[in-house]
Design a protein around this motif. Structure first.
Motif, mmCIF file in Angstrom:
data_model
loop_
_atom_site.group_PDB
_atom_site.id
_atom_site.type_symbol
_atom_site.label_atom_id
_atom_site.label_comp_id
_atom_site.label_asym_id
_atom_site.label_seq_id
_atom_site.Cartn_x
_atom_site.Cartn_y
_atom_site.Cartn_z
ATOM 1 N N ILE A 6 24.182 13.572 -93.394
ATOM 2 C CA ILE A 6 23.368 12.668 -94.272
ATOM 3 C C ILE A 6 22.600 13.692 -95.198
ATOM 4 C CG2 ILE A 6 21.788 10.721 -94.948
ATOM 5 C CD1 ILE A 6 22.846 9.471 -92.211
ATOM 6 N N LYS A 171 26.896 5.164 -98.081
ATOM 7 C CA LYS A 171 26.213 6.207 -98.944
ATOM 8 C C LYS A 171 25.651 5.616 -99.949
ATOM 9 C CE LYS A 171 26.237 11.004 -100.761
ATOM 10 N NZ LYS A 171 27.255 12.086 -100.948
ATOM 11 N N GLY A 202 32.882 5.642 -99.958
ATOM 12 C CA GLY A 202 31.556 4.957 -100.475
ATOM 13 C C GLY A 202 31.913 3.618 -100.981
#
Length: 222
Positions: A6, A171, A202
């Protein structure tokens, strides 16, 4: 189990090591971990048998993955859980199964401390994955510092190596990034992140209101 990073952004001031088990594509498609949606029991009408199956799936995954993460980092870990979007009192017991199952599994594993009550939301926020379908409810969408503004964070996180768990990482939503930063700002020594699933490429999952199935047995599955 797969690993990823991340990356730091306006919500999080450092890169964070993270892990996940499944790709989350679209609810109802073959191979998708639909049991995560069932555990949410978003509308409170998921059948007991469906909830029980979801509980069993989650127990199996956690029992396999958490010891692997501990071994990779060679340290004892305090397990915290990302709070749901609404204040704790908003949900019934059978809508809190994700955290309850994690708590039970952690209590039975060596080398882990149960910190599942260390982050408690007390102010509603918008339910981000339901917002497009009109079920997001009240509260704000994610902003920098929303975790500290809407949650009570225990002082027991200070000095601890935290394993922070969420059901799905997507994300760009930044709820998880903000929660990691909140733990660090409250004195956590380090934070590792784990999600049962990570949104594939995503994309945004489809939210489907679950089918209502009447059960003869109304007992909670866990």
């Amino acid at each position: 189990m797969e690993k990823f990073i991340i990356t730091q952004n306006e919500f999080l001031n450092r890169n964070t090591q993270a892990y996940y088990r499944y790709d989350y594509t679209t609810y109802g498609t073959e191979g998708n971990p639909d049991f995560i949606n069932h555990l949410k029991n978003q509308f409170g009408d998921t059948s007991v048998s469906t909830l029980q199956n979801a509980v069993n799936e989650l127990i199996k995954v956690l029992q396999e993955d958490l010891p692997k993460i501990k071994s990779l980092h060679n340290t004892n870990l305090t397990v915290c859980v990302i709070p749901r979007a609404k204040a704790e009192g908003h949900y019934s017991d059978n809508q809190k199964l994700f955290k309850r199952v994690i708590s039970s599994v952690v209590d039975k594993l060596s080398g882990f401390t149960n910190g599942t009550s260390y982050m408690i939301r007390n102010i509603n926020t918008r339910t981000t994955h339901m917002n497009r379908s009109g079920y997001g409810g009240d509260g704000d969408m994610p902003y920098v510092g929303i975790t500290k503004a809407t949650c009570k964070i225990s002082g027991d996180v200070r000095g601890k190596d935290i394993l922070l768990i969420d059901d799905i990482y997507t994300k760009g939503v930044n709820i998880d990034e903000d929660a990691i930063q909140a733990l660090l700002d409250n004195g956590a020594k380090s934070v590792i992140f784990y999600a049962v699933a990570k949104t594939y490429k995503g994309g945004i999952k489809q939210v489907v209101r679950p089918q209502v199935i009447n059960d003869d047995d109304d007992d909670l599955p866990f």
